[in-house]
Write an enzyme that holds these catalytic residues in place. Structure first.
Site, mmCIF file in Angstrom:
data_model
loop_
_atom_site.group_PDB
_atom_site.id
_atom_site.type_symbol
_atom_site.label_atom_id
_atom_site.label_comp_id
_atom_site.label_asym_id
_atom_site.label_seq_id
_atom_site.Cartn_x
_atom_site.Cartn_y
_atom_site.Cartn_z
ATOM 1 N N HIS A 122 0.868 -1.180 0.000
ATOM 2 C CA HIS A 122 0.000 0.000 0.000
ATOM 3 C C HIS A 122 0.913 1.240 0.000
ATOM 4 C CE1 HIS A 122 -2.787 2.918 1.907
ATOM 5 N NE2 HIS A 122 -3.756 2.152 1.470
ATOM 6 N N ASP A 199 2.718 -4.723 8.208
ATOM 7 C CA ASP A 199 1.512 -3.916 8.015
ATOM 8 C C ASP A 199 0.317 -4.869 8.113
ATOM 9 O OD1 ASP A 199 -0.741 -2.768 6.940
ATOM 10 O OD2 ASP A 199 0.260 -1.953 5.153
ATOM 11 N N GLN A 202 -4.751 -5.329 6.741
ATOM 12 C CA GLN A 202 -5.716 -6.238 6.106
ATOM 13 C C GLN A 202 -5.714 -7.636 6.712
ATOM 14 O OE1 GLN A 202 -8.021 -5.354 4.013
ATOM 15 N NE2 GLN A 202 -7.296 -3.314 3.481
ATOM 16 N N CYS A 363 -4.662 2.420 -3.773
ATOM 17 C CA CYS A 363 -3.444 2.942 -3.133
ATOM 18 C C CYS A 363 -2.276 1.986 -3.309
ATOM 19 C CB CYS A 363 -3.669 3.203 -1.648
ATOM 20 S SG CYS A 363 -4.878 4.465 -1.337
#
Ligand code: PMP
Length: 404
Positions: A122, A199, A202, A363
């Site tokens: 992202h 990250d 999600q 993104c």
């Protein structure tokens, strides 16, 4: 899982849009809807408790502080961190990554040093590093992906040099639905003595997260993607790393003492939390985590995996359907194109049929370049979605396809 009683907790799912009832909301990767339990807990706090935290001697301030710190404990338990000192409240994944990029970049990196990211990141996990790169003269090294949307792990191993200072990758791709082998990624990085930021924007909504088991050094996620309020998120960091990093922002709360000659900083986690925190949002986040924990992350994962498999099977029946990312072991987000229908047209027409999906580059422009496309349509699922909604999606796509 009792889906009809779960759906009753989310009033928005009963909305009629363009005279289509009920709304089919399949844009959960962007943000999830909020259950009453979250919204009501936040109203209750504003109506009955509200006072600034950590500062007051009065009753309300102490109560608000207790609730805020209890929320930190709820987050700690949810991701199984060792200590609440390792839980930093931020505005979301983006701020969490920027915090690490900025503080780690300042303290630990010098010109010529390198950060490894991947081709499926992202923008928040690319641009944050580019800002540091511009300031400090560091370089981004990029793990390429295979044609079916997985990380090339051999290439990853080859990227390490004596200059590698950090690896920062998504747990789950918000476009491809790929579940990255973060266990291997972390192990390999640690073999090279390099820490890893995951990250988890999600992954956190869709599977149980155990940061100790993962052994990641930093982990970021957003409240609004896991049924919590907007504007609140988390950065987990191992205490040994957080202790070594300088503060991110200056202000109230993050200091121990201030003079014009010499300022000392507060202890963890407050060192990274300058200013009044969104203490009502932390309550909302804690109630959201309680909500999913009561259902059980394993059951949520099984339900969403089943939905995703069903959706992929049904969608592949549509003529001209192309699904991006791996065809198995796919998380609850499906990016697709149908023939040469532009994704924006597809999204707009589906919207008119009462189905909310996302369109665009998500993104992730470098990933779009890699795939040689401008954008996709994307359906993403949450715990409240049903097979009937997938059927509605499939017949609506079919209808749009016939129009072209
Ligand atoms: N990383 C990934 C993989 C995401 O999907 C998103 C949100 N689309 C983000 C980071 C950024 O999250 P936020 O906007 O909540 O900060």
């Amino acid at each position: 899982m009792n889906l009809s009683s779960i759906r009753e907790d989310f009033p928005i799912l009963q909305r009629t849009i363009y005279k289509k009832y009920p709304l089919v909301y399949l844009d959960n990767g962007a943000t999830t809807q909020k259950p009453r339990q979250v919204v009501e807990a936040m109203s209750e706090e504003y109506y009955n408790v509200n006072a600034n935290v950590h500062r007051g001697v009065h009753f309300l301030s102490q109560q608000a502080t207790e609730m805020h710190e209890q929320s930190r404990e709820t987050v700690r338990r949810f991701i199984n961190a060792r200590s609440t000192n390792e839980i930093i409240f931020t505005r979301g994944t983006t701020e969490s990554i920027n915090l690490v990029a900025s503080c780690f970049g300042d303290a630990m990196m010098q010109e010529g040093d390198e950060v490894i990211v991947s081709e499926m990141e992202h923008h928040s996990n690319i641009v944050s590093w580019q800002l540091v790169a511009a300031r400090k003269g560091i370089r981004l090294r990029v793990i390429p992906i295979t044609d079916d949307g997985r990380l090339c792990m051999d290439a990853y191993e080859q990227l390490f040099t004596e200059h590698t200072k950090l690896v920062s990758v998504a747990h789950v791709s918000n476009v491809l639905g790929t579940i990255n082998p973060v266990g291997d990624i972390i192990r390999i990085a640690h073999d090279h003595g390099v820490p890893v930021l995951i990250d988890g924007a999600q992954s956190t909504p869709h599977m149980a997260i155990d940061v100790q088991q993962l052994d990641c050094d930093f982990f970021a996620f957003s409240g609004h993607k896991i049924y919590g309020p907007t504007g609140i998120g988390v950065l987990y960091g191992k205490e040994e790393w957080l202790d070594r990093l300088p503060p991110y922002m200056g202000g109230g709360e993050m200091i121990q003492s201030v003079s014009f000659e010499h300022t000392t900083y507060n202890e963890l986690p407050f060192k990274f939390e300058a200013g009044t925190p969104d203490y009502v949002a932390t309550t909302g986040l804690a109630r959201a985590l309680d909500y999913v924990s009561a259902i059980g992350m394993d059951r949520i994962e099984a339900h969403e995996r089943d939905l995703t498999r069903y959706a992929m099977e049904r969608m592949m029946e549509i003529e001209g359907m192309h699904i991006f990312g791996p065809m198995d072991d796919h998380d609850a987000v499906i990016s697709f194109q149908v023939g040469n229908i532009h994704h924006l047209d597809l999204g707009t027409l589906l919207d008119r049929l009462g189905i909310a999906i996302r369109t665009g580059h998500h993104c992730a422009e470098p990933l779009m370049h890699r795939l040689g496309i401008q954008g996709t349509a994307r359906a993403s699922f949450a715990l409240y979605n049903t097979r009937e909604e997938i059927d509605a999606l499939v017949s609506a796509i079919e209808r749009v396809r016939r129009m072209f």
